[in-house]
Design a protein around this motif. Sequence first.
Motif, PDB file in Angstrom:
ATOM      1  N   TYR A 195      11.056  -5.767  18.416  1.00 32.10           N
ATOM      2  CA  TYR A 195      11.831  -4.567  18.698  1.00 32.10           C
ATOM      3  C   TYR A 195      12.017  -4.460  20.208  1.00 32.10           C
ATOM      4  O   TYR A 195      11.053  -4.525  20.976  1.00 32.10           O
ATOM      5  CB  TYR A 195      11.121  -3.316  18.184  1.00 32.10           C
ATOM      6  N   PHE A 196      13.247  -4.291  20.637  1.00 33.60           N
ATOM      7  CA  PHE A 196      13.575  -4.167  22.055  1.00 33.60           C
ATOM      8  C   PHE A 196      14.112  -2.766  22.317  1.00 33.60           C
ATOM      9  O   PHE A 196      15.039  -2.305  21.645  1.00 33.60           O
ATOM     10  CB  PHE A 196      14.625  -5.210  22.466  1.00 33.60           C
ATOM     11  N   SER A 197      13.511  -2.131  23.308  1.00 36.46           N
ATOM     12  CA  SER A 197      13.920  -0.765  23.664  1.00 36.46           C
ATOM     13  C   SER A 197      14.171  -0.709  25.161  1.00 36.46           C
ATOM     14  O   SER A 197      13.303  -1.082  25.970  1.00 36.46           O
ATOM     15  CB  SER A 197      12.830   0.238  23.288  1.00 36.46           C
ATOM     16  N   THR A 203      14.915  -2.650  32.558  1.00 37.31           N
ATOM     17  CA  THR A 203      13.569  -2.726  31.983  1.00 37.31           C
ATOM     18  C   THR A 203      13.641  -2.487  30.487  1.00 37.31           C
ATOM     19  O   THR A 203      14.239  -1.508  30.023  1.00 37.31           O
ATOM     20  CB  THR A 203      12.636  -1.693  32.627  1.00 37.31           C
ATOM     21  N   TRP A 204      12.994  -3.409  29.744  1.00 36.15           N
ATOM     22  CA  TRP A 204      12.996  -3.348  28.278  1.00 36.15           C
ATOM     23  C   TRP A 204      11.577  -3.445  27.752  1.00 36.15           C
ATOM     24  O   TRP A 204      10.804  -4.293  28.177  1.00 36.15           O
ATOM     25  CB  TRP A 204      13.826  -4.486  27.683  1.00 36.15           C
ATOM     26  N   GLU A 205      11.261  -2.559  26.835  1.00 33.23           N
ATOM     27  CA  GLU A 205       9.982  -2.602  26.126  1.00 33.23           C
ATOM     28  C   GLU A 205      10.119  -3.553  24.937  1.00 33.23           C
ATOM     29  O   GLU A 205      11.118  -3.520  24.225  1.00 33.23           O
ATOM     30  CB  GLU A 205       9.620  -1.200  25.648  1.00 33.23           C
ATOM     31  N   GLY A 220       4.930  -5.465  25.178  1.00 32.05           N
ATOM     32  CA  GLY A 220       5.192  -6.141  26.430  1.00 32.05           C
ATOM     33  C   GLY A 220       6.374  -5.518  27.132  1.00 32.05           C
ATOM     34  O   GLY A 220       6.975  -4.550  26.638  1.00 32.05           O
ATOM     35  N   GLU A 221       6.742  -6.083  28.254  1.00 31.25           N
ATOM     36  CA  GLU A 221       7.845  -5.510  29.023  1.00 31.25           C
ATOM     37  C   GLU A 221       8.621  -6.624  29.700  1.00 31.25           C
ATOM     38  O   GLU A 221       8.051  -7.527  30.318  1.00 31.25           O
ATOM     39  CB  GLU A 221       7.301  -4.548  30.073  1.00 31.25           C
ATOM     40  N   LEU A 222       9.950  -6.559  29.586  1.00 30.69           N
ATOM     41  CA  LEU A 222      10.848  -7.511  30.233  1.00 30.69           C
ATOM     42  C   LEU A 222      11.576  -6.797  31.346  1.00 30.69           C
ATOM     43  O   LEU A 222      12.156  -5.724  31.140  1.00 30.69           O
ATOM     44  CB  LEU A 222      11.858  -8.086  29.233  1.00 30.69           C
ATOM     45  N   ALA A 234       7.636 -10.000  37.345  1.00 35.16           N
ATOM     46  CA  ALA A 234       7.503  -8.550  37.158  1.00 35.16           C
ATOM     47  C   ALA A 234       7.339  -8.165  35.692  1.00 35.16           C
ATOM     48  O   ALA A 234       7.037  -7.006  35.391  1.00 35.16           O
ATOM     49  CB  ALA A 234       8.713  -7.838  37.759  1.00 35.16           C
ATOM     50  N   SER A 235       7.540  -9.126  34.782  1.00 37.00           N
ATOM     51  CA  SER A 235       7.460  -8.840  33.351  1.00 37.00           C
ATOM     52  C   SER A 235       6.027  -8.963  32.851  1.00 37.00           C
ATOM     53  O   SER A 235       5.162  -9.549  33.515  1.00 37.00           O
ATOM     54  CB  SER A 235       8.373  -9.789  32.570  1.00 37.00           C
TER      55      SER A 235
END
Length: 396
Positions: A195-197, A203-205, A220-222, A234-235
């Motif tokens: 799931y991408f938010s 910035t994406w969760e 995680g975080e992109l 930074a991810s």
Amino acid sequence: MGFSQALSGLNAAAMNLDVVGNNIANSQTVGFKGSSVQFADVYAGAQVGLGTRVAAVLQDFSDGTLETTGRNLDLAVAGTGFFRFMQGEQVVYSRNGQLIMTPEGYLENAQGARLTGFPAGVGTGGQPVPLQVPSGAMNATATTGVEASFNLDARADLIDRATVPFDPADGNSYSYANTGTAFDSLGVEHTMTMYFSKTADNTWEVRVAVDGNADAANVGELVFDSNGLLNEAASTFPTYGFTPGGGADALNFALAFDGTTQFGQDFNLDNLNQNGYTAGTLVGITFDDAGNVVGNYSNERSQVLGTIALADFRNPEGLQAAGDNVWVETATSGQPLLGLPGSGMFGSLESGVVETSNVDLTRALVDLIIAQRNYQANTQTIKVQDEVLQSAVNLR
């Protein structure tokens, strides 16, 4: 003296006929190498020679023609090298790669000699052994890594986690989702959903759920730069962990997002691969150019089971023919040099083809006529010598 000269010629011509006849008889024998006779004259301090003798019978190890058979267990060496077989306790060499597989999984020729090679992963550093295809299944392997690349739509709306908590059942709590597969230690297949938010600009969760179970720790975080490229430094790339149950070990895998971008285009999956698989039974084997025996399994996986060894000799003409289309080494041939197909001086391995006899049947028939005339000429010499002797006996 005339009779002995003619007799030596008859003996030499008879051997020449034998060699030519043997070549013709084996013109259809796979992997056969033709021979030729070398003659030498005989002198013993006399002005007139004492006849002839066979100096040597030389084998011609030039390549035969590769002929397609379509049978998977028919092999040929395209270039230099001999197959190495174990015939009982003796090591023999051949260019005939017509093989069968025994119930025990050994690769044998029609005479029961077993093809040898190196165990999987050993290479030429090991000792050649008879190759055996194991009948056991390929064990299941748990997923430990997932590689994925996406394009995340930079135009997506921001989602404020303070007011919109994540809920897999609520499509408004995430921007995009995609589903893949993961396997546990027992080879059981599980549905893995990512799931991408979009939680802030660039910035994406990233959340992962297995079989619909989303753990708050698996987040995680992109982070992307202003050009839409992933900023890996930074991810955050956590190890995603789950308890699949059913007696399997805990499922832990890392996600890699190399190549993932954030552009003003629709969401798109470019690549998704994982390294786990379920158990599988052997359904067949194939051979590649490098001589690897590759097992193919029902889980659509394959693995190298061994590698065929090839041998070469400094003087192949010194090999001794042992029948059944094989040769054995001698002091004249020198010791065998072992290697892998397609490496160094060795030829590549071809599957589904055989090497036909290198005997040129048309030329062999011409040689047969010449050998026959030679034999007849020597018989004529004996006949003339007999007439001359008879004339001398009848002198009064």
